[in-house]
Design a protein around this motif. Structure first.
Motif, PDB file in Angstrom:
ATOM      1  N   ALA A   2      -6.523  28.046   6.719  1.00 34.52           N
ATOM      2  CA  ALA A   2      -5.306  28.560   6.951  1.00 34.52           C
ATOM      3  C   ALA A   2      -5.231  30.311   6.344  1.00 34.52           C
ATOM      4  O   ALA A   2      -4.505  30.927   7.293  1.00 34.52           O
ATOM      5  CB  ALA A   2      -4.174  27.912   5.967  1.00 34.52           C
ATOM      6  N   THR A   3      -6.109  30.391   5.613  1.00 32.54           N
ATOM      7  CA  THR A   3      -6.215  31.809   5.458  1.00 32.54           C
ATOM      8  C   THR A   3      -7.218  32.653   6.502  1.00 32.54           C
ATOM      9  O   THR A   3      -7.341  33.990   6.137  1.00 32.54           O
ATOM     10  CB  THR A   3      -6.723  32.261   3.848  1.00 32.54           C
ATOM     11  N   LEU A   4      -8.006  31.876   6.891  1.00 37.65           N
ATOM     12  CA  LEU A   4      -9.110  32.366   7.994  1.00 37.65           C
ATOM     13  C   LEU A   4     -10.128  32.943   6.983  1.00 37.65           C
ATOM     14  O   LEU A   4     -11.230  33.298   7.689  1.00 37.65           O
ATOM     15  CB  LEU A   4      -8.778  33.512   8.935  1.00 37.65           C
ATOM     16  N   MET A   5     -10.083  32.618   5.981  1.00 34.12           N
ATOM     17  CA  MET A   5     -11.239  32.898   4.881  1.00 34.12           C
ATOM     18  C   MET A   5     -12.501  32.060   5.475  1.00 34.12           C
ATOM     19  O   MET A   5     -13.810  32.375   5.648  1.00 34.12           O
ATOM     20  CB  MET A   5     -11.092  32.514   3.533  1.00 34.12           C
ATOM     21  N   ASN A   6     -12.533  30.740   5.843  1.00 32.39           N
ATOM     22  CA  ASN A   6     -13.387  29.915   6.046  1.00 32.39           C
ATOM     23  C   ASN A   6     -14.057  30.357   7.458  1.00 32.39           C
ATOM     24  O   ASN A   6     -15.165  30.406   7.466  1.00 32.39           O
ATOM     25  CB  ASN A   6     -12.764  28.450   6.666  1.00 32.39           C
ATOM     26  N   LYS A   7     -13.294  30.966   8.240  1.00 29.59           N
ATOM     27  CA  LYS A   7     -13.878  31.649   9.719  1.00 29.59           C
ATOM     28  C   LYS A   7     -14.797  33.059   9.034  1.00 29.59           C
ATOM     29  O   LYS A   7     -15.935  33.103   9.641  1.00 29.59           O
ATOM     30  CB  LYS A   7     -12.843  32.102  10.673  1.00 29.59           C
ATOM     31  N   GLY A   8     -14.298  33.548   8.077  1.00 25.94           N
ATOM     32  CA  GLY A   8     -15.343  34.755   7.597  1.00 25.94           C
ATOM     33  C   GLY A   8     -16.398  34.126   7.127  1.00 25.94           C
ATOM     34  O   GLY A   8     -17.578  34.789   7.116  1.00 25.94           O
ATOM     35  N   ALA A  66      -2.856  39.956   9.814  1.00 26.45           N
ATOM     36  CA  ALA A  66      -1.999  39.038   9.260  1.00 26.45           C
ATOM     37  C   ALA A  66      -2.951  38.047   8.486  1.00 26.45           C
ATOM     38  O   ALA A  66      -2.470  37.476   7.441  1.00 26.45           O
ATOM     39  CB  ALA A  66      -1.527  38.217  10.481  1.00 26.45           C
ATOM     40  N   PHE A  67      -4.139  38.270   8.708  1.00 30.06           N
ATOM     41  CA  PHE A  67      -5.185  37.300   8.088  1.00 30.06           C
ATOM     42  C   PHE A  67      -6.195  38.237   7.143  1.00 30.06           C
ATOM     43  O   PHE A  67      -7.363  38.370   7.696  1.00 30.06           O
ATOM     44  CB  PHE A  67      -5.823  36.130   8.580  1.00 30.06           C
ATOM     45  N   LYS A  77     -11.080  39.807   7.196  1.00 30.61           N
ATOM     46  CA  LYS A  77     -11.623  41.208   7.132  1.00 30.61           C
ATOM     47  C   LYS A  77     -12.641  41.409   5.782  1.00 30.61           C
ATOM     48  O   LYS A  77     -13.434  41.921   5.620  1.00 30.61           O
ATOM     49  CB  LYS A  77     -10.554  42.090   7.125  1.00 30.61           C
ATOM     50  N   LEU A  78     -12.012  40.786   4.548  1.00 28.24           N
ATOM     51  CA  LEU A  78     -12.598  40.727   3.562  1.00 28.24           C
ATOM     52  C   LEU A  78     -14.169  40.266   3.297  1.00 28.24           C
ATOM     53  O   LEU A  78     -14.982  40.639   2.888  1.00 28.24           O
ATOM     54  CB  LEU A  78     -11.809  40.023   2.353  1.00 28.24           C
ATOM     55  N   SER A  90      -0.125  34.459   0.105  1.00 29.82           N
ATOM     56  CA  SER A  90      -0.660  35.815   0.399  1.00 29.82           C
ATOM     57  C   SER A  90      -1.224  36.416  -0.758  1.00 29.82           C
ATOM     58  O   SER A  90      -2.240  37.308  -0.565  1.00 29.82           O
ATOM     59  CB  SER A  90       0.489  36.702   0.751  1.00 29.82           C
ATOM     60  N   GLU A  91      -1.209  35.958  -2.052  1.00 29.88           N
ATOM     61  CA  GLU A  91      -1.910  36.333  -3.191  1.00 29.88           C
ATOM     62  C   GLU A  91      -3.351  35.931  -3.337  1.00 29.88           C
ATOM     63  O   GLU A  91      -4.121  36.753  -3.832  1.00 29.88           O
ATOM     64  CB  GLU A  91      -1.233  35.905  -4.634  1.00 29.88           C
ATOM     65  N   ILE A  92      -3.623  34.934  -2.377  1.00 31.01           N
ATOM     66  CA  ILE A  92      -5.323  34.538  -2.306  1.00 31.01           C
ATOM     67  C   ILE A  92      -5.972  35.789  -1.756  1.00 31.01           C
ATOM     68  O   ILE A  92      -6.911  36.335  -2.686  1.00 31.01           O
ATOM     69  CB  ILE A  92      -5.411  33.425  -1.282  1.00 31.01           C
ATOM     70  N   ALA A  93      -5.427  36.524  -0.768  1.00 30.20           N
ATOM     71  CA  ALA A  93      -6.360  37.600  -0.240  1.00 30.20           C
ATOM     72  C   ALA A  93      -6.120  38.742  -1.133  1.00 30.20           C
ATOM     73  O   ALA A  93      -6.998  39.437  -1.248  1.00 30.20           O
ATOM     74  CB  ALA A  93      -5.911  37.828   1.163  1.00 30.20           C
TER      75      ALA A  93
END
Lengths: 377, 377
Positions: free
Chosen positions: A203-209, A295-296, A300-301, A335-338
């Motif tokens: 959902a955060t797209l962290m997974n894709k990163g 938005a995600f 980028k991180l 949003s605080e996750i990122a």
């Protein structure tokens, strides 16, 4: 019995572990389950032991109340390195996968790797150890399995990788909407059935990163040659472009049992009636768009952490793991996750080419730091 | 010079022949053109001889007025079987490809085959001869190249082939509209730049039907396991489904130079700046639909002829070749192509497992019969 592939399944009660055992069930006379390991859900673990009669088991709780079990208890890393085992399926979630992955790789096993955190945290060490021991790392993630299938039989490396992404449940949300996202909304992924941690990461797209970093290590691919394509239908699981500009893609319904089975039966492919072929009369359109890095921000991180390398990816993983736990227990907003993961990364003093001990230390620091920041320190 | 791949290009002044020489030009120090053969366009042929200095040439006209040519004249089939040649590119159009293809296959050459009629007419003979001589048939059609690329490195046959089709310029035409189609409209293909015969065959979908028969022979695939998918963007060039229901696809811009180059450089892939990679920011959607067998009866005729086998596919090819010529000279309406080819097929007395002589005889009968029917007899 001599031709059966002998498996150890680590994380057998999780989503990937359960689906691994579904594949084992669906392909009779192909596998023998030598080892099972789980962290929780003891009732399911008990059933799995009764059904598959593994020789060796591990359960995270100290004294599990298991009945009528003749299996021998063993430490997790020992199950991963058993001489009796041909293939180790690492289906544990998060940091817990690192140590057994390393143990299996050092023992020269074929490692069907679903745990992406181990490669993200220690990709340099794991790939070097695999080179030395001759261990093969067989990706179980659908995207990396797709890339691996596309590269099959090619004599050259890929020129470019197009990693596809469903975009998750919040694809077209505004930053304001993302701010108000609930746990229930984040757990409702549109196309994939997965565990809780990876669902939130999707959902955060962290997974894709994390997958970008994983692809970097698995396929020895510079970050500049890994693109992300939002593809909401989740039918194309990733693509590879070659030197001549020809592209190959792997496609199928979003069902983790297919990449699991591909790794388990490799180099063979086997019919499995539980895995239906795509019905093209039902597929009208496959669409593609660019990811929205604003938005995600987790995307980028993650890519920045991967490019900076050293202990940054371990810090990314650790901070994210804690942040997702806090979100799942309603103690952080979506949003605080990122935000918090970004803060932890920006405060990190990195070490280049870290040892395993340095990675573990960075991991511990990041967890503590994220908890502090979440608590208002 | 010893490592140069030595080519004979048959049909060098046609669309595929010219694009083959573009690839040769774009990849310097890879190829040496030993033989060139053409049927018409003597001015272009003269230029090609001056540029590539082939040792051997063939031109269909009896006494071509070629200037300053030191190349030796040779019969077409002899050029196809030259000991000095490593790979024969058969880029002739229509029936003229059959004899040199057979000559090259019998000589055990690698045959980069663009001429689909030869396999359609005599697939059983050509594949048997190739098996005996060790000749490799490397498909140059974009669809078959895609399938070949997807099968690369796989240890099992495909379970199913999804042959994609642009649908041609008349995709959504009603039968009434199709009846009024002009030659100019039929020659304006939306995605592919090709010769005149294959462009008309693409408009009737006869071309896709011939490709089904070609795929049957190239990949030893039962007709029941070959599907056709209309895909108007022509980005996915075909797909293969495997036993485990995993699908692989090959993608790229519609540019014949890519499949030509793949066959020419196989098993290597080489960068060619003239072949740009797909720009995914420009591709929003890939769509799929079922073919309309009623609006495009040639498709049904071809698949039926393929399934009935024997001399039927040769009759199909011959009747279609004559019908397309008559259409191109304004002597048949567009819809009459399918009508007359269907009539010729329905009047044919087939021979099972025909010899080459029987195929040639069936071809001659079909041409005569179609001309008779077109003339009102």
């Amino acid at each position: 019995m001599g031709d059966l592939k002998r498996l150890a399944v680590l994380g057998s009660t999780g989503s990937i572990g359960q689906q691994t055992l579904q594949v084992v069930r669906a392909l009779p006379n192909q596998f023998r389950v030598i080892g099972l390991a789980a962290a929780d859900n003891i009732d399911l673990f008990q059933q799995q032991i009764t059904e598959f009669k593994p020789d060796f088991i591990y359960f995270r709780a100290e004294e599990p109340r298991l009945a009528n079990v003749s299996s021998q208890f063993l430490a997790l890393d020992n199950i991963a390195a058993l001489p009796e085992v041909d293939m180790v399926v690492v289906a544990t979630s998060g940091k817990a996968g690192l140590s057994p992955t390393l143990a299996a790789v050092r023992a020269g096993k074929n490692v069907a790797l679903s745990n992406k955190e181990s490669l993200v945290m220690a990709g340099e060490i794991i790939t070097a150890e695999a080179k030395q021991s001759g261990a093969q790392i067989l990706p179980v993630d659908s995207e990396h399995s797709a890339i691996w299938q596309c590269l099959r039989g090619e004599s050259q490396k890929a020129a470019r990788i197009m990693l596809t992404a469903s975009g998750g449940p919040f694809l077209y949300y505004t930053p304001e909407q993302l701010n108000e996202v609930t746990v229930e909304q984040a757990l409702a992924h549109p196309s994939w059935k997965m565990g809780r941690k990876v669902t939130i990461d999707s959902a955060t797209l962290m997974n894709k990163g994390l997958e970008v970093i994983e692809a970097h290590w698995l396929f020895d691919m510079p970050y500049e040659h890994i693109d992300i394509l939002i593809h909401p239908q989740s039918i194309i699981h990733s693509m590879v472009e070659f030197a001549d500009s020809s592209i190959k893609a792997q496609l199928g319904y979003p069902d983790m049992r297919l990449p699991i089975q591909y790794a388990l039966t490799y180099p063979e492919r086997m019919p499995n009636p539980e895995l239906p072929g795509v019905d093209w009369s039902q597929i009208k359109s496959l669409t593609f768009e660019k990811p929205d890095f604003d938005a995600f921000p987790c995307l980028k991180l993650a890519i920045e952490a991967g490019k900076k390398d050293g202990t940054f990816p371990a810090v990314l993983c650790a901070a994210d793991e804690v942040a997702v736990e806090l979100f799942l227990s309603w103690r952080l907003k979506f949003s605080e996750i990122a935000q918090l993961v970004g803060q932890v990364l920006s405060q990190h003093q990195p070490i280049a080419h870290p040892t395993l001990a340095e990675i573990i230390k960075a991991d511990g620091w990041a967890r503590e730091r994220l908890n502090q920041l979440a608590g208002g320190e």
